[in-house]
Design an enzyme around this catalytic site. Structure first.
Site, PDB file in Angstrom:
ATOM      1  N   HIS A   1      19.146 -16.733  16.073  1.00 21.68           N
ATOM      2  CA  HIS A   1      20.390 -15.952  16.095  1.00 21.68           C
ATOM      3  C   HIS A   1      21.424 -16.681  15.248  1.00 21.68           C
ATOM      4  O   HIS A   1      21.599 -17.889  15.367  1.00 21.68           O
ATOM      5  CB  HIS A   1      20.882 -15.802  17.534  1.00 21.68           C
ATOM      6  CG  HIS A   1      22.288 -15.322  17.624  1.00 21.68           C
ATOM      7  ND1 HIS A   1      22.724 -14.190  16.966  1.00 21.68           N
ATOM      8  CD2 HIS A   1      23.383 -15.829  18.252  1.00 21.68           C
ATOM      9  CE1 HIS A   1      24.009 -14.028  17.196  1.00 21.68           C
ATOM     10  NE2 HIS A   1      24.438 -15.003  17.976  1.00 21.68           N
TER      11      HIS A   1
ATOM     12  N   CYS B   1      23.849 -11.438  22.315  1.00 18.99           N
ATOM     13  CA  CYS B   1      23.173 -11.870  21.084  1.00 18.99           C
ATOM     14  C   CYS B   1      21.662 -12.015  21.255  1.00 18.99           C
ATOM     15  O   CYS B   1      20.935 -12.136  20.270  1.00 18.99           O
ATOM     16  CB  CYS B   1      23.782 -13.174  20.584  1.00 18.99           C
ATOM     17  SG  CYS B   1      25.552 -13.030  20.364  1.00 18.99           S
TER      18      CYS B   1
ATOM     19  N   ASN C   1      28.389 -13.674  12.583  1.00 19.07           N
ATOM     20  CA  ASN C   1      27.617 -13.430  13.807  1.00 19.07           C
ATOM     21  C   ASN C   1      27.628 -11.931  14.102  1.00 19.07           C
ATOM     22  O   ASN C   1      28.678 -11.360  14.399  1.00 19.07           O
ATOM     23  CB  ASN C   1      28.280 -14.221  14.944  1.00 19.07           C
ATOM     24  CG  ASN C   1      27.565 -14.064  16.274  1.00 19.07           C
ATOM     25  OD1 ASN C   1      26.753 -13.164  16.448  1.00 19.07           O
ATOM     26  ND2 ASN C   1      27.880 -14.929  17.220  1.00 19.07           N
TER      27      ASN C   1
HETATM   28  O1  UT7 Z   1      26.728 -15.743  19.557  1.00 17.02           O
HETATM   29  C1  UT7 Z   1      26.624 -16.251  20.844  1.00 17.02           C
HETATM   30  C2  UT7 Z   1      26.721 -17.695  20.893  1.00 17.02           C
HETATM   31  N1  UT7 Z   1      27.912 -18.149  20.219  1.00 17.02           N
HETATM   32  C3  UT7 Z   1      28.000 -19.392  19.898  1.00 17.02           C
HETATM   33  O2  UT7 Z   1      27.063 -20.107  20.118  1.00 17.02           O
HETATM   34  C4  UT7 Z   1      29.280 -19.879  19.293  1.00 17.02           C
HETATM   35  C5  UT7 Z   1      29.493 -21.275  19.741  1.00 17.02           C
HETATM   36  N2  UT7 Z   1      30.742 -21.910  19.313  1.00 17.02           N
HETATM   37  C6  UT7 Z   1      31.030 -22.217  18.040  1.00 17.02           C
HETATM   38  O3  UT7 Z   1      30.381 -21.837  17.098  1.00 17.02           O
HETATM   39  C7  UT7 Z   1      32.186 -23.175  17.825  1.00 17.02           C
HETATM   40  O4  UT7 Z   1      32.561 -23.720  19.064  1.00 17.02           O
HETATM   41  C8  UT7 Z   1      33.425 -22.510  17.159  1.00 17.02           C
HETATM   42  C9  UT7 Z   1      33.138 -22.242  15.694  1.00 17.02           C
HETATM   43  C10 UT7 Z   1      33.800 -21.230  17.865  1.00 17.02           C
HETATM   44  C11 UT7 Z   1      34.618 -23.473  17.229  1.00 17.02           C
HETATM   45  O5  UT7 Z   1      34.280 -24.727  16.628  1.00 17.02           O
HETATM   46  P1  UT7 Z   1      34.563 -26.092  17.403  1.00 17.02           P
HETATM   47  O6  UT7 Z   1      34.166 -27.167  16.503  1.00 17.02           O
HETATM   48  O7  UT7 Z   1      33.888 -26.007  18.741  1.00 17.02           O
HETATM   49  O8  UT7 Z   1      36.127 -26.078  17.525  1.00 17.02           O
HETATM   50  P2  UT7 Z   1      37.038 -26.126  18.841  1.00 17.02           P
HETATM   51  O9  UT7 Z   1      36.953 -24.837  19.594  1.00 17.02           O
HETATM   52  O10 UT7 Z   1      36.779 -27.391  19.580  1.00 17.02           O
HETATM   53  O11 UT7 Z   1      38.488 -26.212  18.184  1.00 17.02           O
HETATM   54  C12 UT7 Z   1      38.894 -27.354  17.421  1.00 17.02           C
HETATM   55  C13 UT7 Z   1      40.309 -27.113  16.909  1.00 17.02           C
HETATM   56  C14 UT7 Z   1      41.280 -26.636  17.970  1.00 17.02           C
HETATM   57  O12 UT7 Z   1      42.536 -27.230  17.715  1.00 17.02           O
HETATM   58  P3  UT7 Z   1      43.042 -28.504  18.556  1.00 17.02           P
HETATM   59  O13 UT7 Z   1      43.079 -28.059  19.987  1.00 17.02           O
HETATM   60  O14 UT7 Z   1      42.018 -29.575  18.294  1.00 17.02           O
HETATM   61  O15 UT7 Z   1      44.385 -28.786  17.978  1.00 17.02           O
HETATM   62  C15 UT7 Z   1      41.385 -25.160  17.747  1.00 17.02           C
HETATM   63  O16 UT7 Z   1      42.609 -24.615  18.178  1.00 17.02           O
HETATM   64  O17 UT7 Z   1      40.282 -26.080  15.905  1.00 17.02           O
HETATM   65  C16 UT7 Z   1      41.256 -25.085  16.240  1.00 17.02           C
HETATM   66  N3  UT7 Z   1      40.791 -23.787  15.769  1.00 17.02           N
HETATM   67  C17 UT7 Z   1      41.007 -23.336  14.515  1.00 17.02           C
HETATM   68  N4  UT7 Z   1      41.644 -23.880  13.475  1.00 17.02           N
HETATM   69  C18 UT7 Z   1      41.678 -23.167  12.324  1.00 17.02           C
HETATM   70  C19 UT7 Z   1      40.048 -22.874  16.447  1.00 17.02           C
HETATM   71  N5  UT7 Z   1      39.794 -21.816  15.657  1.00 17.02           N
HETATM   72  C20 UT7 Z   1      40.381 -22.087  14.457  1.00 17.02           C
HETATM   73  C21 UT7 Z   1      40.448 -21.386  13.236  1.00 17.02           C
HETATM   74  N6  UT7 Z   1      41.093 -21.960  12.207  1.00 17.02           N
HETATM   75  N7  UT7 Z   1      39.866 -20.177  13.064  1.00 17.02           N
END
Ligand code: UT7
Length: 334
Positions: free
Chosen positions: A254, A113, A284
């Site tokens: 980004h 990115c 993204n």
């Molecule tokens: O481009 C290069 C750089 N990229 C980035 O900087 C991306 C960085 N990361 C992010 O933007 C975020 O971490 C995400 C959007 C990918 C995820 O958000 P988060 O608030 O960090 O969520 P998480 O990974 O901690 O997941 C929270 C919960 C999990 O469930 P449990 O374990 O709490 O039961 C996931 O399984 O949300 C669940 N989950 C979803 N639920 C519904 C993960 N993806 C989804 C989904 N829909 N699509």
């Protein structure tokens, strides 16, 4: 000799993929995606459209808007992590072929990115070293071909698209790119990775079964490093150049997640008017996200000659980069 950003162009494929569409594909919801990422739609290229096709469309706009004869382009740099071909030829060579520009250096940059800022830094360095006069810089991605549409943690994030710019030599320091910082830390290599089909784990039935040729991300861990790194990086480049955040006309980060962008903007005390936010529309698009966002404000008539841009990127590797760039192009003819 200095380097100036003479134009910007972008291309968005026609197929829209909404959160409602994704709800039918994986266990997710519009509410979750909107709340956690700010993304509402992303655009997906046609099956027979490759990354270079997207790059060519963006490049044609950048060339036209710079009012430059394409035969005056003496270098083509394409940032991408979704190249047309595995290993070779480069996507930059495919773009050169399709634009009918021959006998000039053309090469790809792989910095995820942060790719567009790495490519911009390379263009600036080649121009300042008097090795090029007009560089076509492209960030192009067909991420839909490396996204696992059965993995809800990643497939909701990414989209396809391309952005391009002409960077040209100038004697006028006032319109020159002020500074670019690029860096990387490979200890985070497996936070954001396509584990299979490289030499580390060559393509095999097992790799395909594991779906290891698709993007895997430690989302939450990446999020935390991204906020810290993006913030530190811009604080550093502003301080180094004695520029205050209020002096920035457009902050173009980004576009990964609106929560990351808000956290960085708040830390820098930037106003909403200064922050360019396109993540809700395009998702993204990796190396294409910054030039696509820049093109967005250009086409809205908000980007004028002399406007000071602060670019800020972070991505797989991890890589990151920031740039202080006065826009040295003409406004859009409407
Ligand atoms: O481009 C290069 C750089 N990229 C980035 O900087 C991306 C960085 N990361 C992010 O933007 C975020 O971490 C995400 C959007 C990918 C995820 O958000 P988060 O608030 O960090 O969520 P998480 O990974 O901690 O997941 C929270 C919960 C999990 O469930 P449990 O374990 O709490 O039961 C996931 O399984 O949300 C669940 N989950 C979803 N639920 C519904 C993960 N993806 C989804 C989904 N829909 N699509």
């Amino acid at each position: 000799m200095y380097a100036a950003l003479r134009s910007i162009g972008a291309y968005v494929p026609k197929n829209v993929l909404t959160n409602a569409d994704l709800e039918k594909m994986v266990d997710t919801s519009d509410e979750w995606i909107t709340k956690r990422t700010g993304i509402k739609t992303r655009y997906i290229a046609d099956e027979d459209e490759s990354t270079s096709d997207l790059g060519v469309q963006a490049a044609l706009k950048a060339i036209e808007r710079a009012d430059i004869d394409k035969n005056k382009i003496d270098m083509i740099i394409c940032a991408t992590i979704s190249p047309d071909y595995f290993c070779m030829p480069s996507t930059a060579c495919m773009i050169a072929k399709k634009l009918e520009i021959a006998n000039v250096p053309a090469f790809d940059i792989s910095a995820a990115c942060s790719g567009f800022i790495y490519a911009l830094a390379s263009a600036k360095a080649f121009i300042e070293a008097n090795m090029a006069k007009n560089v076509l810089v492209i960030g192009a991605e067909k991420l839909s071909s490396i996204v696992d549409f059965t993995d809800r943690t990643t497939c909701i994030l990414f989209g396809d698209g391309a952005g391009a710019a002409i960077v040209s030599a100038t004697n006028d320091k006032n319109e020159a790119i002020i500074d670019i910082n690029i860096a990387a830390d490979g200890k985070y290599y497996d936070y954001l990775i396509t584990p299979g089909c490289g030499t580390n784990k060559p393509c095999s039935e097992e790799v395909l079964k594991e779906r290891a040729c698709f993007i895997k991300m430690k989302g939450n861990e990446t999020f935390k490093v991204a906020v810290k790194t993006l913030t530190n990086d811009v604080v550093e480049i502003l301080e180094k150049n004695s520029i205050e955040s209020q002096d920035i006309d457009h902050f173009i980060p980004h576009q990964a997640n609106y929560r990351i962008l808000n956290a960085v903007a708040n830390a820098l005390k930037l106003t909403p008017e200064q922050v360019v936010m396109t993540v809700s529309k395009y998702g993204n698009t990796s190396s294409a996200s910054i030039p696509m966002a820049m093109n967005e404000i250009y086409e809205e008539g908000k980007l004028g000659y002399g406007d000071l841009l602060l670019l800020d990127a972070f991505g797989g590797g991890f890589t990151w980069g920031s740039a202080l760039v006065p826009f040295a192009g003409k406004p859009l003819d409407k």
